[in-house]
Design an enzyme around this catalytic site. Structure first.
Site, PDB file in Angstrom:
ATOM      1  N   ASP A  35       0.805  -1.255  -0.109  1.00  0.00           N
ATOM      2  CA  ASP A  35       0.167  -0.036   0.047  1.00  0.00           C
ATOM      3  C   ASP A  35       0.826   1.324   0.074  1.00  0.00           C
ATOM      4  OD1 ASP A  35       0.951  -0.268   2.701  1.00  0.00           O
ATOM      5  OD2 ASP A  35      -0.820   0.468   3.564  1.00  0.00           O
ATOM      6  N   ASN A  54      -2.481   2.840   3.458  1.00  0.00           N
ATOM      7  CA  ASN A  54      -1.872   4.113   3.775  1.00  0.00           C
ATOM      8  C   ASN A  54      -2.635   5.181   3.173  1.00  0.00           C
ATOM      9  OD1 ASN A  54       0.287   3.416   5.518  1.00  0.00           O
ATOM     10  ND2 ASN A  54       1.520   2.853   3.708  1.00  0.00           N
TER      11      ASN A  54
END
Ligand code: BDR
Ligand code: CA
Length: 312
Positions: free
Chosen positions: A11, A41
């Protein structure tokens, strides 16, 4: 020895970006089959874009990037823009990627790649919330016994970083983490106990800057941004470089130490949602399901990382 086939599920995220670069810089040891992306994130639209930007920064176009789940299984998505910035890769401005996003869903790509490779040859490396990985295991349970192992960044045997009890990747999608830890697949867990020993200190950042290539200039700039939040929050001399530890463990397992334990994931609870309950002292008489790494040779890690980044 033939390189190990790896799927990196991530991510990005500055530290995920360094994990991608470390894998791309290590073709003798790692055949990167795919980068699969997940919301974490930042939202999925950004994590998949950031992954493509990072691949393109190395002028490679042979590693496909897939987009997966846009939200956790049950919980609403919570991001970490206070750490990573609004784009997830704040600190650097990379061109819009021209590398196209692969058409297949990341969950289907994981299932397909594991099923088409010989049993026991694919290693799955998640460095974000475990949504894609859990759904792949649910969609095609036959992938579990075919995986060589899952080496993941997430959890903590001590303190969390989102709540006092929980680390970000497990806290964002605790149900996915539970599916993975109950899957029977051999797991290596790299949690905060270890990654908080692997700090992006000023001298290490300067070594990266001094290499002076476009890749290392970008890494320097985005890690400088990444350092801001954690150095203030934890009063430490550099941010923990969590996710590349997963790839470094594949390259040099001797840099890390830990022990096999039972790990269970708390999915409910007023204070402990997302906690990895690590039975470090063997109190519960249940079989170990993970190798929990807790110690790192941080200087050895940065020597390896810097040597590899200089190749790109
Ligand atoms: C994990 O959370 C994310 O912010 C990082 O990319 C890392 O995967 C650390 O808790
Ligand atoms: Ca991550």
């Amino acid at each position: 020895m033939a390189p190990r086939a790896v799927i990196l599920d991530c991510d990005p995220g500055q530290d995920d970006a360094v994990a991608i670069l470390l894998a791309l810089a290590s073709p003798e040891e790692i055949e990167l089959l795919a980068i699969t992306t997940v919301a974490g994130n930042v939202p999925l639209a950004l994590t998949q874009r950031n992954a493509r930007q990072v691949v393109e920064l190395t002028r490679r176009r042979d590693v496909p990037v897939f987009a997966g789940c846009a939200r956790p299984i049950l919980e609403p998505l919570v991001t970490a823009t206070e750490v990573h910035g609004e784009t997830g890769l704040d600190g650097v401005s990379l061109p819009e990627p021209t590398l196209p996003l692969a058409a297949e869903h990341a969950v289907d790509a994981i299932v397909r790649l594991v099923m088409e490779r010989p049993p026991g040859t694919v290693t799955l490396c998640p460095t974000g919330p475990l949504t894609n990985v859990a759904l792949a295991l649910v969609k095609e349970p036959a992938i579990g016994p075919r995986l060589a192992e899952i080496v993941l960044m997430g959890g903590a045997k001590a303190l969390g970083n989102v709540t006092p009890a929980a680390e970000f990747n497990f806290w964002v999608d605790p149900h996915a983490a539970r599916v993975v830890f109950e899957s029977g697949v051999p797991i290596t867990m790299i949690g905060l106990d270890l990654t908080h020993q692997v700090l992006v200190t000023a001298p290490r950042l300067e070594r990266i800057r001094a290499i002076g290539t476009p890749v290392t200039r970008a890494v320097h700039d985005f890690l400088q941004f990444f350092n801001r939040h954690d150095t203030a929050r934890y009063a430490i001399p550099g941010a923990p470089l969590h996710d590349p530890c997963v790839i470094a463990h594949l390259l040099r397992p001797g840099l890390f130490a830990g022990k096999r334990c039972r790990v269970d994931i708390e999915t409910e609870g007023r204070f402990c949602r997302g906690r990895s309950v690590v039975d470090w002292w063997g109190r519960c008489d249940r079989p170990a399901n993970a190798l929990v790494l807790s110690e790192a040779d941080a200087d050895g890690f940065f020597d390896l990382l810097i040597e590899r980044l200089a190749r790109l």
